[in-house]
Motif scaffolding. Structure first.
Motif, mmCIF file in Angstrom:
data_model
loop_
_atom_site.group_PDB
_atom_site.id
_atom_site.type_symbol
_atom_site.label_atom_id
_atom_site.label_comp_id
_atom_site.label_asym_id
_atom_site.label_seq_id
_atom_site.Cartn_x
_atom_site.Cartn_y
_atom_site.Cartn_z
ATOM 1 N N ILE A 182 -20.551 -0.822 -43.727
ATOM 2 C CA ILE A 182 -19.685 -1.569 -42.815
ATOM 3 C C ILE A 182 -18.438 -2.096 -43.524
ATOM 4 O O ILE A 182 -17.389 -2.289 -42.908
ATOM 5 C CB ILE A 182 -20.476 -2.740 -42.176
ATOM 6 C CG1 ILE A 182 -19.641 -3.469 -41.131
ATOM 7 C CG2 ILE A 182 -20.962 -3.699 -43.245
ATOM 8 C CD1 ILE A 182 -19.286 -2.648 -39.944
ATOM 9 N N ASP A 183 -18.525 -2.311 -44.841
ATOM 10 C CA ASP A 183 -17.359 -2.864 -45.547
ATOM 11 C C ASP A 183 -16.227 -1.853 -45.662
ATOM 12 O O ASP A 183 -15.051 -2.236 -45.757
ATOM 13 C CB ASP A 183 -17.776 -3.348 -46.934
ATOM 14 C CG ASP A 183 -18.209 -2.197 -47.827
ATOM 15 O OD1 ASP A 183 -19.290 -1.628 -47.546
ATOM 16 O OD2 ASP A 183 -17.490 -1.873 -48.780
ATOM 17 N N GLY A 203 -13.354 -4.617 -49.183
ATOM 18 C CA GLY A 203 -13.470 -5.646 -50.208
ATOM 19 C C GLY A 203 -12.630 -5.355 -51.436
ATOM 20 O O GLY A 203 -12.074 -6.277 -52.061
ATOM 21 N N PHE A 204 -12.504 -4.068 -51.799
ATOM 22 C CA PHE A 204 -11.685 -3.705 -52.953
ATOM 23 C C PHE A 204 -10.219 -3.518 -52.563
ATOM 24 O O PHE A 204 -9.326 -3.824 -53.354
ATOM 25 C CB PHE A 204 -12.235 -2.425 -53.596
ATOM 26 C CG PHE A 204 -13.568 -2.617 -54.253
ATOM 27 C CD1 PHE A 204 -13.678 -3.281 -55.461
ATOM 28 C CD2 PHE A 204 -14.727 -2.148 -53.664
ATOM 29 C CE1 PHE A 204 -14.893 -3.472 -56.082
ATOM 30 C CE2 PHE A 204 -15.963 -2.328 -54.269
ATOM 31 C CZ PHE A 204 -16.053 -2.995 -55.482
ATOM 32 N N GLU A 205 -9.960 -3.011 -51.358
ATOM 33 C CA GLU A 205 -8.575 -2.881 -50.911
ATOM 34 C C GLU A 205 -7.920 -4.248 -50.751
ATOM 35 O O GLU A 205 -6.699 -4.373 -50.861
ATOM 36 C CB GLU A 205 -8.530 -2.119 -49.584
ATOM 37 C CG GLU A 205 -8.873 -0.654 -49.720
ATOM 38 C CD GLU A 205 -8.791 0.068 -48.396
ATOM 39 O OE1 GLU A 205 -8.535 -0.588 -47.364
ATOM 40 O OE2 GLU A 205 -8.986 1.298 -48.382
ATOM 41 N N ALA A 206 -8.724 -5.283 -50.496
ATOM 42 C CA ALA A 206 -8.173 -6.633 -50.367
ATOM 43 C C ALA A 206 -7.518 -7.091 -51.663
ATOM 44 O O ALA A 206 -6.559 -7.877 -51.634
ATOM 45 C CB ALA A 206 -9.275 -7.608 -49.956
ATOM 46 N N ILE A 207 -8.010 -6.613 -52.801
ATOM 47 C CA ILE A 207 -7.392 -6.958 -54.080
ATOM 48 C C ILE A 207 -5.971 -6.402 -54.135
ATOM 49 O O ILE A 207 -5.024 -7.087 -54.550
ATOM 50 C CB ILE A 207 -8.232 -6.419 -55.247
ATOM 51 C CG1 ILE A 207 -9.653 -7.001 -55.189
ATOM 52 C CG2 ILE A 207 -7.583 -6.730 -56.581
ATOM 53 C CD1 ILE A 207 -10.595 -6.423 -56.222
ATOM 54 N N ARG A 250 -16.992 -6.982 -51.311
ATOM 55 C CA ARG A 250 -17.967 -6.108 -50.660
ATOM 56 C C ARG A 250 -19.250 -6.863 -50.350
ATOM 57 O O ARG A 250 -19.773 -6.790 -49.230
ATOM 58 C CB ARG A 250 -18.262 -4.910 -51.557
ATOM 59 C CG ARG A 250 -19.175 -3.892 -50.895
ATOM 60 C CD ARG A 250 -19.574 -2.778 -51.827
ATOM 61 N NE ARG A 250 -20.262 -1.721 -51.093
ATOM 62 C CZ ARG A 250 -20.866 -0.693 -51.678
ATOM 63 N NH1 ARG A 250 -20.854 -0.563 -53.002
ATOM 64 N NH2 ARG A 250 -21.479 0.223 -50.949
ATOM 65 N N GLY A 251 -19.767 -7.575 -51.327
ATOM 66 C CA GLY A 251 -20.994 -8.319 -51.096
ATOM 67 C C GLY A 251 -20.821 -9.416 -50.064
ATOM 68 O O GLY A 251 -21.691 -9.628 -49.199
#
Length: 448
Positions: free
Chosen positions: A355-356, A360-364, A168-169
């Motif tokens: 915007i994220d 970022g977490f779904e990528a995990i 996310r960051g």
């Protein structure tokens, strides 16, 4: 024994042959035993045929486990759809008098929901013409583009033994850098796009590289650092979005940026009638690059060595701290590419701090489903893109809550994290761990 036929040898051994057979002398084996026959073991039982070991590796391997995890998650999703459907609940009230009605309602509920999921993500048969019918597939690929890029970044970190949950960051910082270049500067069309793309990837790489630097120099745990940097990036971008002259659009109070200059926007791949843009091509190129990096380069070999055993890699002369820094730099750059795709390809009218979109977490999840393999991540990204695109269609057409799609995604992770559970449900064998190539090599060594 001399008067009876030996079932293993197929002939009557004489007194001179018996001692030689007992000692395993090949000269004592009669010609009726042909090469390739199952040889007896010490327990008198023949070894399994050659194809059984390969089949065992295939049916118990990671690829089958991933596929079956998706199947189980879809089955669980079907159960939730049935339990929340009003028609099924109404028909279940008189199940014992007319059970066919309940079964028909269940079939229509599940079939309608998954049919809407397919038509919203792959092909819509109700639209006239192939060009209109294929539009859902382009939406799937559009949703999959940032998931693939960010999933590659997380998977690369996994291969080095790092857990990058700072997507996310890294996406926010990359989006801010690419967006600022996109709406501030005035450059020629191709140059402007490349400059914004480069700025976003570099910003994401630096934000991720900071994690690797702290890990290498101070031993700080990357999970804690990435979580903290997620908050830092979010509140930093939120502050800049409320600051005139920074990221906030002139003349408005909403925390939103100006629209991206058309010269910096990713071109459409299939024309203005579709949302699929150049970012998908970049995702394919990123997959190829990561595959080559991990499997064909010396740096990738060092990454994998550190991920398998950092102590052994250190003894072999590999600089483990340097690999942590390099790995997080590349990982952050790949996740940053996901943010750039969002800004320059999807939300070109301006973006906010959201915007994220949870990518970022779904990528995990994508990296876990893809088993941290580049092409596995690519396929997993397309699958999750299809669930996203089809979920909205399923909700609009059948009234199925979009949250069920999130439950399916979560169950996929659950089943992937518990391979013994999947093997127990489907009664699959446990693989030897050698892999298909290892089994074949082992058989060749035994044959020699």
């Amino acid at each position: 024994m001399t008067s009876e036929q030996d079932p293993r040898l197929g002939t009557k051994p004489d007194a001179e042959q018996l001692p030689r057979v007992a000692t395993g002398d090949p000269a004592a084996v009669p010609p009726t035993v042909q090469a390739g026959d199952a040889a007896p073991t010490d327990g008198g039982q023949p070894t399994p045929p050659r194809g059984h070991s390969v089949l065992r590796e295939i049916t118990g391997g990671n690829a089958i486990i991933s596929v079956l995890a998706v199947v189980l998650a879809l089955i669980a999703g079907a159960i939730l759809i049935v339990l929340t459907d009003e028609d099924v609940q109404q028909a279940a009230g008189y199940f014992f008098s007319r059970p066919i009605d309940t079964l028909r309602a269940i079939g229509e509920s599940v079939g309608g929901a998954y049919s809407a999921l397919f038509q919203g993500s792959i092909y819509n048969f109700r639209r006239p013409g192939f060009a209109a019918g294929i539009r859902p597939l382009t939406e799937t690929l559009t949703f999959a583009t940032p998931l693939i890029a960010a999933g590659l970044g997380v998977a690369l970190a996994f291969r080095i033994g790092l857990f990058n949950i700072g997507g996310r960051g890294q996406m926010l910082v990359a989006s801010a850098a690419a967006g600022w270049i996109g709406f501030t500067l005035e450059l020629p069309p191709v140059v402007h796009m490349l400059f914004a793309l480069l700025a976003g990837v570099v910003a994401g790489a630096l934000w991720g590289g900071l994690v690797g630097l702290l890990k290498a120099r101070t031993g700080a745990h990357e999970v804690i650092v990435t979580i903290m940097l997620n908050y830092v990036a979010f509140y930093l971008i939120s502050f800049l979005l409320r600051t005139p002259g920074a990221l906030q659009a002139p003349g408005q109070n909403n925390p939103k940026t100006p629209p991206i200059d058309p010269n910096a926007v990713f071109p459409d791949l299939l024309g203005p009638g579709y949302n699929l843009h150049f970012g998908f091509v970049l995702a394919i190129l990123a997959t190829l690059v990561v595959w080559w990096l991990l499997n064909r380069s010396s740096l990738g070999f060092q990454f994998r060595a550190v991920g398998e055993n950092p102590n052994a890699a250190r003894v072999a002369g590999i600089s483990v701290p340097r690999m942590y820094i390099y790995g997080m730099l590349i990982s952050g750059g790949l996740v940053g590419l996901a943010g750039v795709s969002q800004v320059l390809g999807t939300t070109t009218t301006g973006f906010s701090a959201g915007i994220d979109a949870g990518i970022g977490f779904e990528a995990i999840t994508v990296a876990l489903l893809g088993r941290s393999r580049p092409w596995g991540v690519f396929a997993a990204g397309i699958l999750f893109g299809a669930l996203k695109a089809g979920g909205f269609s399923m909700q609009a057409a059948q009234g199925v809550p979009i949250d069920i799609v999130l439950v399916v995604q979560s169950l996929i992770v659950l089943f992937i994290a518990a391979p013994p559970l999947v093997r127990a449900i489907f009664r699959l064998p446990t693989p030897t761990g050698l892999g298909i190539r290892g089994v074949r090599a082992n058989r060749k060594a035994v044959a020699k």
